[in-house]
Design an enzyme around this catalytic site. Structure first.
Site, PDB file in Angstrom:
ATOM      1  N   HIS A 356       2.047  13.066  -2.255  1.00  0.00           N
ATOM      2  CA  HIS A 356       2.673  11.754  -2.120  1.00  0.00           C
ATOM      3  C   HIS A 356       3.705  11.433  -3.184  1.00  0.00           C
ATOM      4  O   HIS A 356       4.234  10.319  -3.211  1.00  0.00           O
ATOM      5  CB  HIS A 356       1.611  10.643  -2.155  1.00  0.00           C
ATOM      6  CG  HIS A 356       0.718  10.607  -0.968  1.00  0.00           C
ATOM      7  ND1 HIS A 356       0.986   9.856   0.150  1.00  0.00           N
ATOM      8  CD2 HIS A 356      -0.443  11.237  -0.714  1.00  0.00           C
ATOM      9  CE1 HIS A 356       0.023  10.014   1.032  1.00  0.00           C
ATOM     10  NE2 HIS A 356      -0.862  10.861   0.533  1.00  0.00           N
ATOM     11  N   LYS A 544       6.836  -4.658  -3.925  1.00  0.00           N
ATOM     12  CA  LYS A 544       6.250  -3.325  -4.079  1.00  0.00           C
ATOM     13  C   LYS A 544       5.706  -3.251  -5.493  1.00  0.00           C
ATOM     14  O   LYS A 544       5.958  -4.139  -6.308  1.00  0.00           O
ATOM     15  CB  LYS A 544       7.291  -2.228  -3.840  1.00  0.00           C
ATOM     16  CG  LYS A 544       8.603  -2.464  -4.617  1.00  0.00           C
ATOM     17  CD  LYS A 544       9.624  -1.368  -4.377  1.00  0.00           C
ATOM     18  CE  LYS A 544      10.413  -1.552  -3.106  1.00  0.00           C
ATOM     19  NZ  LYS A 544      10.093  -0.589  -2.056  1.00  0.00           N
ATOM     20  N   ARG A 545       4.970  -2.168  -5.812  1.00  0.00           N
ATOM     21  CA  ARG A 545       4.507  -2.021  -7.177  1.00  0.00           C
ATOM     22  C   ARG A 545       5.691  -1.989  -8.147  1.00  0.00           C
ATOM     23  O   ARG A 545       6.777  -1.528  -7.806  1.00  0.00           O
ATOM     24  CB  ARG A 545       3.675  -0.742  -7.318  1.00  0.00           C
ATOM     25  CG  ARG A 545       2.296  -0.888  -6.746  1.00  0.00           C
ATOM     26  CD  ARG A 545       1.526  -2.019  -7.411  1.00  0.00           C
ATOM     27  NE  ARG A 545       1.213  -1.679  -8.783  1.00  0.00           N
ATOM     28  CZ  ARG A 545       0.033  -1.227  -9.184  1.00  0.00           C
ATOM     29  NH1 ARG A 545      -0.963  -1.084  -8.338  1.00  0.00           N
ATOM     30  NH2 ARG A 545      -0.170  -0.932 -10.459  1.00  0.00           N
ATOM     31  N   LYS A 550      11.519   2.453  -9.059  1.00  0.00           N
ATOM     32  CA  LYS A 550      11.784   1.557  -7.927  1.00  0.00           C
ATOM     33  C   LYS A 550      12.909   0.559  -8.235  1.00  0.00           C
ATOM     34  O   LYS A 550      13.415  -0.118  -7.359  1.00  0.00           O
ATOM     35  CB  LYS A 550      10.501   0.823  -7.521  1.00  0.00           C
ATOM     36  CG  LYS A 550       9.398   1.753  -6.999  1.00  0.00           C
ATOM     37  CD  LYS A 550       8.139   0.982  -6.659  1.00  0.00           C
ATOM     38  CE  LYS A 550       6.940   1.868  -6.352  1.00  0.00           C
ATOM     39  NZ  LYS A 550       6.995   2.459  -4.987  1.00  0.00           N
ATOM     40  N   THR A 652       6.765   2.715   2.505  1.00  0.00           N
ATOM     41  CA  THR A 652       6.251   2.234   3.796  1.00  0.00           C
ATOM     42  C   THR A 652       6.592   0.763   3.982  1.00  0.00           C
ATOM     43  O   THR A 652       6.685   0.287   5.107  1.00  0.00           O
ATOM     44  CB  THR A 652       4.727   2.436   3.895  1.00  0.00           C
ATOM     45  OG1 THR A 652       4.133   2.047   2.658  1.00  0.00           O
ATOM     46  CG2 THR A 652       4.383   3.878   4.193  1.00  0.00           C
ATOM     47  N   LYS A 656       7.881  -1.763   7.276  1.00  0.00           N
ATOM     48  CA  LYS A 656       7.313  -3.077   7.637  1.00  0.00           C
ATOM     49  C   LYS A 656       8.424  -4.124   7.741  1.00  0.00           C
ATOM     50  O   LYS A 656       8.411  -4.969   8.641  1.00  0.00           O
ATOM     51  CB  LYS A 656       6.244  -3.491   6.614  1.00  0.00           C
ATOM     52  CG  LYS A 656       5.052  -2.541   6.594  1.00  0.00           C
ATOM     53  CD  LYS A 656       4.158  -2.689   5.357  1.00  0.00           C
ATOM     54  CE  LYS A 656       3.245  -1.456   5.226  1.00  0.00           C
ATOM     55  NZ  LYS A 656       2.517  -1.415   3.941  1.00  0.00           N
TER      56      LYS A 656
HETATM   57  O1  B1N Z   1       2.519   6.977  -1.554  1.00  0.00           O
HETATM   58  C1  B1N Z   1       3.097   6.323  -0.432  1.00  0.00           C
HETATM   59  C2  B1N Z   1       4.591   6.605  -0.377  1.00  0.00           C
HETATM   60  O2  B1N Z   1       5.155   5.878   0.684  1.00  0.00           O
HETATM   61  C3  B1N Z   1       5.253   6.201  -1.700  1.00  0.00           C
HETATM   62  O3  B1N Z   1       6.596   6.611  -1.672  1.00  0.00           O
HETATM   63  C4  B1N Z   1       4.524   6.871  -2.858  1.00  0.00           C
HETATM   64  O4  B1N Z   1       5.073   6.417  -4.087  1.00  0.00           O
HETATM   65  C5  B1N Z   1       3.038   6.530  -2.814  1.00  0.00           C
HETATM   66  C6  B1N Z   1      -1.501   8.148  -8.272  1.00  0.00           C
HETATM   67  C7  B1N Z   1      -0.227   7.378  -6.387  1.00  0.00           C
HETATM   68  N1  B1N Z   1       2.505   8.401  -4.388  1.00  0.00           N
HETATM   69  N2  B1N Z   1       1.602   8.609  -5.367  1.00  0.00           N
HETATM   70  C8  B1N Z   1       0.862   7.533  -5.463  1.00  0.00           C
HETATM   71  C9  B1N Z   1      -1.075   6.296  -6.268  1.00  0.00           C
HETATM   72  C10 B1N Z   1      -2.137   6.134  -7.142  1.00  0.00           C
HETATM   73  C11 B1N Z   1      -2.354   7.067  -8.142  1.00  0.00           C
HETATM   74  O5  B1N Z   1      -3.390   6.908  -8.968  1.00  0.00           O
HETATM   75  C12 B1N Z   1      -0.442   8.314  -7.398  1.00  0.00           C
HETATM   76  N3  B1N Z   1       1.269   6.632  -4.577  1.00  0.00           N
HETATM   77  C13 B1N Z   1       2.284   7.183  -3.918  1.00  0.00           C
HETATM   78  C14 B1N Z   1       2.393   6.795   0.812  1.00  0.00           C
HETATM   79  O6  B1N Z   1       2.717   8.121   1.104  1.00  0.00           O
END
Ligand code: B1N
Length: 817
Positions: A356, A544-545, A550, A652, A656
């Site tokens: 991801h 978003k976060r 970002k 995502t 939306k």
């Molecule tokens: O996952 C989403 C994507 O649409 C986003 O672009 C992406 O930033 C998000 C460590 C993550 N990637 N990695 C994380 C979350 C929590 C953590 O402890 C990494 N989140 C994303 C869905 O594919």
């Protein structure tokens, strides 16, 4: 109308619950009590379908997906459940007859926030689609005692409040004590010889009891109810205070504490790895419990463990659940006595990995010392996986140490989880086309060259059931009136709207709905922020976060620039604009928190300056979460998707917004690329460096933000305002760190890591194009309708069908009642 639902029975059930649970009649009930009574009545409706679904799965001996994820950002269940039964009008009526408003009752539900952002919400959308499409699936995760913190803004700063979501009990969950299972930590591995064979046993360990809670995942109008299984931890032995053996007593106390801390709280980091021991404990805890249970369940109805992969598939949601690979190996080797090769074949045919992010700070790498101390047997297995894999590398690339260095699983004192996930499974996928290409050609190039057959793309999607049907009832009814309701389970059907895009009457209807949704959001903002916003202004939204990549900072710097233009020329001809932000910053992420303070400081100055005639407003919406997100998307005109190209794996939120008829202002990053491809570049506002350009600068250098600072007066003016007290008169130095991050090489590897100054001019031009475009209401309405009409690709139903076709190979199940 759905099979399991009957209005009169439902009403009786609500009244019965009110009496039995609260000893009250309806006229005495609070909204919270009404919510509980309704929720339990809904659970009553669910339960028969839930049982029927699992009976059917058993009867058909189906292949089952286990979606393993540290995060499930479910959002509220009540409204969605009612919609899934297609009983919303009835429930609304029942509640009105009892003197309550459904929306107000839905508002009573705590927002289960067992996730950070996109990754956790994606898991929730996937479960919705799996149930609606009728595929056998479990979500497996952790029942955190505290979910994502609630955000308060005090004096412009983020303050984190614990999210005590279980305070009043959660009506939709069911404790399944009968499936409790032991999970072991620490100790050492003893080798036992039994009739010529070696067996490995873990001794001197501490353990906890994993107890599952099940939540129903309701398919839309199809009687299918799947399960989200989240694990709670309990101490394994209650101990007596007068224990003679000090060692036992000590251990009992430790185990009690372990159980309590392990599921205490969700780590609030998005796209960032902190390397904490407790986090690894959490990972192994829910994985060991889930994998043990999956194997046991399979063996209840089958006799040949060798065929486990024919009936089970594990999808690893990023590397967080990667210990599933060695844990399945452990069970097969130590509990079932299989040979290494047998166990390895089963494991690698069962596990599949989704990547991801390519952000290097998110890469999970555990120090060997920690990993082997906490999981001694698992570490042995990882070492052996690594030894055999390195051998394979050497065979394929004789004498090439560089390949070993890059691909080894254990290297340089660390266990590299991504490498383990790639080697231990049969599939590796990215989450948008561009992201997958970057994985194949840059980040994971060596793995791609060695095993190209594993790599595939699955562009993310979102569920239209929550983000249009539930979140935007006005637009949803309008769409259904125009083209029928097939879009609810077949989103590409929404393309039929395209023929209305040019029709002036439809344009007007669409804009009226958007306006009403803006009024609804304005009301929310007034109630929660005390700020008055004009629903006739352009609602320009970035929610978003908060993360540097970002680039919320670029957005607010542009607002500062616009404000300067207005101050220079109060008669500046511009369409009034409301800049709306919503973002949580990880609790320990200093610069992100300072960015929130900057946004609020800029808001404070601009919103109180009467000289600009209300042409700009800046709003920071407190506590952005799934429930208010639904209201925000519905009201947006402009969707800010402005990450540095190559950094956002997919995004995502972008989807939306599109589904709700907002126009994208974005870079060619993540799924934006595919959004623009669907809707046409003429119906979006694209700007900035391409991912190739970013990657080239990162490799070869040649970007100097100071040059921009020196040559661009407007940018220089804005940056100086960060350090001259313009927005922080009491403390002119307050935003020095942000200033430094953009210009000063000392503060990071390279100044302006995310190319904010580089992209700022083209961002400003895109913003100007928006200002011009919005003046032509008919053009705007047409483009907005075309965004809705072309959003069909971005349903999570499509994503799930692709996973099923290429990776999971599940069979659809019909459930008759
Ligand atoms: O996952 C989403 C994507 O649409 C986003 O672009 C992406 O930033 C998000 C460590 C993550 N990637 N990695 C994380 C979350 C929590 C953590 O402890 C990494 N989140 C994303 C869905 O594919």
């Amino acid at each position: 109308m759905s099979m399991g639902f009957d209005k009169e029975t439902f009403k009786k059930s609500v009244l019965f619950n009110m009496k039995n649970v609260f000893r009250k009649t309806v006229d005495e009930a609070t909204k919270e009590q009404m919510y509980q009574a309704v929720a339990y009545a809904v659970k009553d409706v669910i339960i028969d379908e839930w049982i029927a679904t699992h009976k059917e799965y058993e009867k058909q001996d189906v292949k089952t997906l286990y979606y393993l994820s540290m995060e499930f950002l479910m959002g509220r269940a009540l409204g969605n459940s009612i919609i899934s039964f297609m009983a919303q009008p009835d429930v609304k009526e029942v509640l009105e007859e009892l003197g309550f408003d459904l929306n107000a009752i839905e508002d009573q539900e705590p927002d289960p926030a067992l996730g950070n952002g996109g990754l956790g919400r994606l898991a929730a959308c996937f479960l919705d689609s799996l149930a609606t499409l009728g595929y056998p699936a479990y979500g497996c995760g952790i029942r955190y005692r505290y979910g994502m913190f609630k955000q308060k803004i005090e004096n412009g700063y983020q303050v984190e409040i614990p999210d005590d979501w279980l305070k009043n009990g959660y009506p939709f969950e069911i404790r399944r004590a009968e499936y409790a299972t032991e999970v072991k930590f620490g100790g050492y591995v003893k080798v036992v010889r039994e009739d010529g064979k070696e067996r490995f046993v873990q001794e001197g360990y501490q353990s906890v009891l994993a107890v599952p809670y099940d939540m129903p995942i309701i398919g839309y109008g199809n009687n299918v109810v799947n399960t989200l299984r989240i694990w709670d931890a309990q101490a394994i032995n209650t101990f007596s205070l007068d224990s003679f053996d000090k060692g036992d007593y000590q251990k009992a106390v430790e185990q009690e504490n372990l159980a309590k801390t392990i599921v205490e709280v969700l780590y609030p980091n998005d796209n960032h790895y902190a390397g904490k021991e407790l986090r690894l404990k959490q990972q192994y805890f829910f994985i060991s419990a889930s994998v043990q249970r999956a194997v046991k369940k399979y063996m209840e109805n089958h006799d040949d463990i060798h065929k486990f992969y024919e009936k089970n598939v594990f999808q690893l949601n990023d590397t967080h659940p990667t210990v599933a690979v060695p844990e399945l190996m452990r069970i097969l080797l130590d509990d079932y006595g299989l040979s290494w090769d047998e166990a390895w074949e089963i494991t690698t045919k069962t596990c599949a990995y989704t990547n991801h992010t390519i952000m290097s700070e998110a890469l999970e790498k555990w120090p060997i010392e920690l990993f082997s101390r906490l999981l001694p047997r698992i570490y042995q297995i990882v070492e052996e996986i690594n030894r055999r894999f390195q051998q394979k590398i050497s065979q394929m690339y004789p004498g090439n140490q560089d390949k070993v260095r890059k691909m080894a699983i254990v290297y340089d004192g660390q266990v590299r989880m991504a490498n383990l996930a790639i080697v231990g499974g049969f599939s590796v996928n990215g989450v948008a086309r561009l992201h997958t290409e970057i994985l194949k050609n840059q980040e994971l190039k060596d793995f791609y060259e060695m095993m190209p057959e594993k790599f595939n793309n699955k562009t993310n999607g979102i569920t239209q059931r929550r983000f249009l049907l539930h979140g935007n009832p006005l637009l949803s009814e309008w769409v259904t009136k125009k083209i029928g309701n097939e879009w609810i389970t077949n989103l590409p059907h929404i393309h039929r709207l395209a023929v209305y895009a040019d029709d002036p009457k439809c344009q007007q209807e669409f804009m009226d709905i958007k306006y009403q949704n803006k009024v609804r959001l304005a009301r929310y903002i007034k109630e929660h922020n005390g700020i008055e916003v004009d629903p006739r202004s352009i609602f320009d939204v970035q929610v978003k976060r908060l993360h540097e990549y970002k680039r919320q900072l670029m957005n607010i710097l542009h607002v500062m620039y616009l404000y300067n233009q207005l101050k220079d020329n109060p008669n500046l001809d511009m369409v009034p604009r409301t800049f709306i932000f919503g973002a949580k910053a990880a609790a320990g992420y200093r610069r992100a928190k300072l960015t929130i303070k900057l946004i609020n400081s800029v808001a404070e100055v601009i919103n109180n300056d009467r000289s600009i005639g209300g042409k700009i407003k800046v709003v920071f919406i407190e506590d952005y979460k799934v429930s208010n997100a639904e209201i925000i998307f519905a009201a947006a005109d402009v969707s800010e998707q402005i990450s540095t190209a190559s950094k956002e794996a997919s995004g995502t939120g972008n989807m939306k917004f599109m589904l709700n008829g907002a126009l994208t202002l974005g870079t060619m990053d993540g799924a934006n690329v595919e959004i623009v491809e669907e809707v046409g570049a003429e119906n979006a506002f694209i700007f900035g460096l391409t991912s190739d350009e970013v990657i080239r600068y990162e490799r070869e250098g040649g970007y100097d933000p100071m040059e921009i600072f020196n040559n661009n007066y407007e940018i220089r003016r804005v940056l100086m305002q960060l350090i001259n007290g313009y927005y922080s008169p009491q403390d002119p130095e307050l935003f020095r760190d942000i200033y430094n991050s953009l210009l000063n090489t000392m503060s990071s590897d390279r100044a302006d890591t995310y190319f904010i100054l580089k992209d700022l001019p083209s961002y400003g031009e895109a913003q100007k194009r928006i200002d011009q475009a919005y003046r032509d209401e008919s053009w705007w309405a047409k483009a907005a309708i075309l965004n809705v009409a072309n959003s069909g690709k971005f349903t999570s139903d499509r994503t799930i069908l692709e996973y099923v076709r290429d990776i999971w190979h599940l069979e659809k199940v019909n459930v008759e009642l």
